[in-house]
Design a protein around this motif. Sequence first.
Motif, PDB file in Angstrom:
ATOM      1  N   HIS A  30     -10.973  -4.544  -5.137  1.00 22.72           N
ATOM      2  CA  HIS A  30     -10.458  -4.731  -6.501  1.00 22.72           C
ATOM      3  C   HIS A  30     -11.595  -4.897  -7.501  1.00 22.72           C
ATOM      4  O   HIS A  30     -11.530  -4.384  -8.620  1.00 22.72           O
ATOM      5  CB  HIS A  30      -9.512  -5.938  -6.549  1.00 22.72           C
ATOM      6  N   GLY A  31     -12.650  -5.618  -7.101  1.00 21.93           N
ATOM      7  CA  GLY A  31     -13.779  -5.836  -7.997  1.00 21.93           C
ATOM      8  C   GLY A  31     -14.660  -4.618  -8.184  1.00 21.93           C
ATOM      9  O   GLY A  31     -15.449  -4.540  -9.122  1.00 21.93           O
ATOM     10  N   LEU A  32     -14.521  -3.630  -7.283  1.00 24.43           N
ATOM     11  CA  LEU A  32     -15.350  -2.429  -7.330  1.00 24.43           C
ATOM     12  C   LEU A  32     -15.086  -1.581  -8.582  1.00 24.43           C
ATOM     13  O   LEU A  32     -16.007  -1.052  -9.195  1.00 24.43           O
ATOM     14  CB  LEU A  32     -15.087  -1.596  -6.070  1.00 24.43           C
ATOM     15  N   LYS A  33     -13.809  -1.440  -8.935  1.00 26.86           N
ATOM     16  CA  LYS A  33     -13.389  -0.634 -10.104  1.00 26.86           C
ATOM     17  C   LYS A  33     -13.854   0.821  -9.986  1.00 26.86           C
ATOM     18  O   LYS A  33     -14.392   1.418 -10.927  1.00 26.86           O
ATOM     19  CB  LYS A  33     -13.894  -1.264 -11.406  1.00 26.86           C
ATOM     20  N   CYS A  34     -13.626   1.368  -8.802  1.00 21.84           N
ATOM     21  CA  CYS A  34     -14.073   2.736  -8.540  1.00 21.84           C
ATOM     22  C   CYS A  34     -13.307   3.754  -9.386  1.00 21.84           C
ATOM     23  O   CYS A  34     -13.862   4.770  -9.793  1.00 21.84           O
ATOM     24  CB  CYS A  34     -13.909   3.052  -7.054  1.00 21.84           C
ATOM     25  N   GLY A  35     -12.021   3.479  -9.649  1.00 23.12           N
ATOM     26  CA  GLY A  35     -11.219   4.409 -10.451  1.00 23.12           C
ATOM     27  C   GLY A  35     -11.806   4.634 -11.830  1.00 23.12           C
ATOM     28  O   GLY A  35     -11.730   5.737 -12.387  1.00 23.12           O
TER      29      GLY A  35
ATOM     30  N   ALA B 224      -8.360  13.180  -5.404  1.00 28.60           N
ATOM     31  CA  ALA B 224      -9.126  13.453  -4.177  1.00 28.60           C
ATOM     32  C   ALA B 224     -10.557  12.930  -4.311  1.00 28.60           C
ATOM     33  O   ALA B 224     -11.113  12.353  -3.365  1.00 28.60           O
ATOM     34  CB  ALA B 224      -9.135  14.953  -3.878  1.00 28.60           C
ATOM     35  N   VAL B 225     -11.154  13.109  -5.496  1.00 32.32           N
ATOM     36  CA  VAL B 225     -12.520  12.633  -5.715  1.00 32.32           C
ATOM     37  C   VAL B 225     -12.552  11.102  -5.678  1.00 32.32           C
ATOM     38  O   VAL B 225     -13.460  10.497  -5.095  1.00 32.32           O
ATOM     39  CB  VAL B 225     -13.085  13.157  -7.058  1.00 32.32           C
ATOM     40  N   ASN B 226     -11.546  10.457  -6.276  1.00 27.25           N
ATOM     41  CA  ASN B 226     -11.523   8.991  -6.276  1.00 27.25           C
ATOM     42  C   ASN B 226     -11.316   8.439  -4.862  1.00 27.25           C
ATOM     43  O   ASN B 226     -11.916   7.435  -4.482  1.00 27.25           O
ATOM     44  CB  ASN B 226     -10.439   8.466  -7.210  1.00 27.25           C
ATOM     45  N   ASP B 227     -10.480   9.127  -4.085  1.00 23.06           N
ATOM     46  CA  ASP B 227     -10.322   8.730  -2.679  1.00 23.06           C
ATOM     47  C   ASP B 227     -11.669   8.812  -1.963  1.00 23.06           C
ATOM     48  O   ASP B 227     -12.054   7.910  -1.221  1.00 23.06           O
ATOM     49  CB  ASP B 227      -9.305   9.630  -1.966  1.00 23.06           C
ATOM     50  N   PHE B 228     -12.389   9.928  -2.198  1.00 23.02           N
ATOM     51  CA  PHE B 228     -13.680  10.107  -1.532  1.00 23.02           C
ATOM     52  C   PHE B 228     -14.676   9.029  -1.953  1.00 23.02           C
ATOM     53  O   PHE B 228     -15.351   8.425  -1.108  1.00 23.02           O
ATOM     54  CB  PHE B 228     -14.278  11.488  -1.837  1.00 23.02           C
ATOM     55  N   LEU B 229     -14.790   8.780  -3.260  1.00 18.36           N
ATOM     56  CA  LEU B 229     -15.786   7.815  -3.738  1.00 18.36           C
ATOM     57  C   LEU B 229     -15.485   6.404  -3.230  1.00 18.36           C
ATOM     58  O   LEU B 229     -16.389   5.669  -2.831  1.00 18.36           O
ATOM     59  CB  LEU B 229     -15.830   7.811  -5.269  1.00 18.36           C
ATOM     60  N   THR B 230     -14.196   6.045  -3.237  1.00 14.33           N
ATOM     61  CA  THR B 230     -13.807   4.721  -2.744  1.00 14.33           C
ATOM     62  C   THR B 230     -14.154   4.589  -1.266  1.00 14.33           C
ATOM     63  O   THR B 230     -14.687   3.567  -0.819  1.00 14.33           O
ATOM     64  CB  THR B 230     -12.291   4.509  -2.962  1.00 14.33           C
ATOM     65  N   TYR B 231     -13.870   5.655  -0.530  1.00 12.89           N
ATOM     66  CA  TYR B 231     -14.150   5.680   0.914  1.00 12.89           C
ATOM     67  C   TYR B 231     -15.657   5.675   1.160  1.00 12.89           C
ATOM     68  O   TYR B 231     -16.139   5.064   2.108  1.00 12.89           O
ATOM     69  CB  TYR B 231     -13.421   6.900   1.459  1.00 12.89           C
ATOM     70  N   LEU B 232     -16.431   6.332   0.250  1.00 17.70           N
ATOM     71  CA  LEU B 232     -17.891   6.357   0.390  1.00 17.70           C
ATOM     72  C   LEU B 232     -18.468   4.948   0.242  1.00 17.70           C
ATOM     73  O   LEU B 232     -19.364   4.545   0.996  1.00 17.70           O
ATOM     74  CB  LEU B 232     -18.509   7.302  -0.649  1.00 17.70           C
TER      75      LEU B 232
ATOM     76  N   THR C 227      -6.316   5.013  -9.842  1.00 22.28           N
ATOM     77  CA  THR C 227      -6.669   3.695  -9.292  1.00 22.28           C
ATOM     78  C   THR C 227      -5.538   3.166  -8.420  1.00 22.28           C
ATOM     79  O   THR C 227      -5.759   2.698  -7.293  1.00 22.28           O
ATOM     80  CB  THR C 227      -6.981   2.706 -10.430  1.00 22.28           C
ATOM     81  N   THR C 228      -4.306   3.272  -8.927  1.00 17.38           N
ATOM     82  CA  THR C 228      -3.134   2.781  -8.178  1.00 17.38           C
ATOM     83  C   THR C 228      -2.916   3.560  -6.894  1.00 17.38           C
ATOM     84  O   THR C 228      -2.688   2.982  -5.822  1.00 17.38           O
ATOM     85  CB  THR C 228      -1.869   2.894  -9.061  1.00 17.38           C
ATOM     86  N   GLU C 229      -2.975   4.895  -6.982  1.00 13.17           N
ATOM     87  CA  GLU C 229      -2.672   5.730  -5.816  1.00 13.17           C
ATOM     88  C   GLU C 229      -3.754   5.621  -4.734  1.00 13.17           C
ATOM     89  O   GLU C 229      -3.451   5.600  -3.544  1.00 13.17           O
ATOM     90  CB  GLU C 229      -2.493   7.194  -6.240  1.00 13.17           C
ATOM     91  N   THR C 230      -5.024   5.548  -5.152  1.00 10.56           N
ATOM     92  CA  THR C 230      -6.103   5.393  -4.170  1.00 10.56           C
ATOM     93  C   THR C 230      -5.997   4.043  -3.468  1.00 10.56           C
ATOM     94  O   THR C 230      -6.258   3.941  -2.263  1.00 10.56           O
ATOM     95  CB  THR C 230      -7.489   5.547  -4.838  1.00 10.56           C
ATOM     96  N   LYS C 231      -5.613   3.026  -4.217  1.00 11.99           N
ATOM     97  CA  LYS C 231      -5.451   1.700  -3.607  1.00 11.99           C
ATOM     98  C   LYS C 231      -4.402   1.738  -2.495  1.00 11.99           C
ATOM     99  O   LYS C 231      -4.626   1.229  -1.396  1.00 11.99           O
ATOM    100  CB  LYS C 231      -5.049   0.685  -4.680  1.00 11.99           C
ATOM    101  N   LYS C 232      -3.282   2.409  -2.770  1.00 16.12           N
ATOM    102  CA  LYS C 232      -2.231   2.540  -1.740  1.00 16.12           C
ATOM    103  C   LYS C 232      -2.779   3.281  -0.519  1.00 16.12           C
ATOM    104  O   LYS C 232      -2.502   2.933   0.620  1.00 16.12           O
ATOM    105  CB  LYS C 232      -1.028   3.317  -2.301  1.00 16.12           C
ATOM    106  N   TRP C 233      -3.543   4.331  -0.789  1.00 19.47           N
ATOM    107  CA  TRP C 233      -4.117   5.160   0.287  1.00 19.47           C
ATOM    108  C   TRP C 233      -5.088   4.347   1.137  1.00 19.47           C
ATOM    109  O   TRP C 233      -5.055   4.391   2.366  1.00 19.47           O
ATOM    110  CB  TRP C 233      -4.830   6.347  -0.357  1.00 19.47           C
ATOM    111  N   LEU C 234      -5.945   3.567   0.483  1.00 22.34           N
ATOM    112  CA  LEU C 234      -6.962   2.801   1.196  1.00 22.34           C
ATOM    113  C   LEU C 234      -6.353   1.646   1.996  1.00 22.34           C
ATOM    114  O   LEU C 234      -6.811   1.332   3.092  1.00 22.34           O
ATOM    115  CB  LEU C 234      -7.985   2.249   0.198  1.00 22.34           C
ATOM    116  N   PHE C 235      -5.313   1.026   1.439  1.00 24.27           N
ATOM    117  CA  PHE C 235      -4.725  -0.155   2.082  1.00 24.27           C
ATOM    118  C   PHE C 235      -3.623   0.175   3.083  1.00 24.27           C
ATOM    119  O   PHE C 235      -3.028  -0.711   3.679  1.00 24.27           O
ATOM    120  CB  PHE C 235      -4.146  -1.109   1.030  1.00 24.27           C
ATOM    121  N   LYS C 236      -3.341   1.460   3.246  1.00 21.79           N
ATOM    122  CA  LYS C 236      -2.283   1.884   4.164  1.00 21.79           C
ATOM    123  C   LYS C 236      -2.519   1.324   5.568  1.00 21.79           C
ATOM    124  O   LYS C 236      -3.657   1.231   6.019  1.00 21.79           O
ATOM    125  CB  LYS C 236      -2.283   3.422   4.207  1.00 21.79           C
ATOM    126  N   ASP C 237      -1.441   0.984   6.252  1.00 19.36           N
ATOM    127  CA  ASP C 237      -1.512   0.430   7.620  1.00 19.36           C
ATOM    128  C   ASP C 237      -2.360  -0.844   7.680  1.00 19.36           C
ATOM    129  O   ASP C 237      -3.093  -1.083   8.646  1.00 19.36           O
ATOM    130  CB  ASP C 237      -2.089   1.459   8.612  1.00 19.36           C
TER     131      ASP C 237
END
Length: 346
Positions: A64-69, A86-94, A42-52
């Motif tokens: 934050h309310g999604l709770k995809c992790g 990698a799967v959590n990154d994909f699902l969050t991005y989906l 959850t923490t690492e995907t958040k950093k990835w998604l919010f980058k830049d």
Amino acid sequence: MSHSTTPTQLPRPISVKKIVLPDLVSHCTFKLRISRHWKQVTTETKKWLFKDNNLLGQKRNTYHGLKCGVLTSMCYPDAGYPQLRAVNDFLTYLFHIDNLSDDMDNRGTCSTADEVLNSLYHPHTWRSSARVGKMTRDYYKRVILTASPGAQQRFIETFDFFFQSVTQQALDRATGVIPDLESYIALRRDTSGCKPCWALIEYANNLDIPDEVMDHPTIRDLGEAANDLVTWSNDIFSYNVEQSKGDTHNMIPVVMNQEGVDLQTAVDFVGNMCKQSIDRFNEERSRLPSWGPEIDRDVAIYVDGLANWIVRSLHWSFESERYFGKKGRQVKATRVVDLLPKRTSS
């Protein structure tokens, strides 16, 4: 399959202020498990998604309310950390793409599809500055390190189908078309985005199941039953938010339109279809043939992965704030949903 053209605004009697959800949770008795890595992904995907400074303001709060992790960690509880991430990154991005496509016309979905699919088919050579393309290449380069050739092929093919179907969905939305039930079901099996997630069950669990096994009618029927449950139950859970926006790409207005029934009757009708899809899954599971000890072991892990998705999606829908805001626990207990007022377009 024909489409019946009908106005996007279905009349709703003014007296209807709430709906009662079907009790799907108690109809599904599969075990719930969660990966011990859930907080870390959850923490690492958040950093990835919010980058830049990607996603600001309300969009960030929505994430934050999604709770995809939590969803990922319960659907893929046995995955190693790199695969789960990698799967959590994909699902969050989906979910992010799904939110984008809700506001897109068919031209917008086509340009997003070009970015994503070129990034998947040519992860090492396709160059684009678009954020969605960069994100696609980033997670997919990690997936192909360990995913079997078959899982890679299934992932790309089914994601391609996803974009074809959301383009059709955008056309329907723009023209005010409500499809008939049969057409809707066929389209919804691809707009759900479930099929690429099924390919990621193979990747997350390091499975290498032969193509002829994955193409077996029983395996296909299991995947379809799981897709139908996740998708149709999602239509029930997301109906309130969608009706407030006038969005009719949902099985409930499709049933109301085709069968000429009221809202609660349509909700109950879709609920019964969901229960039948769980029963269908259990029946197909009992019919699994044998391909020998090694393949049978991998198939059992894959089918367990589909069952994880079924049970987990039902529980997560009340934990996430995506459908019921902060009232998910209360709605889960009472099954009563107060309908939101229609939004007025500015």
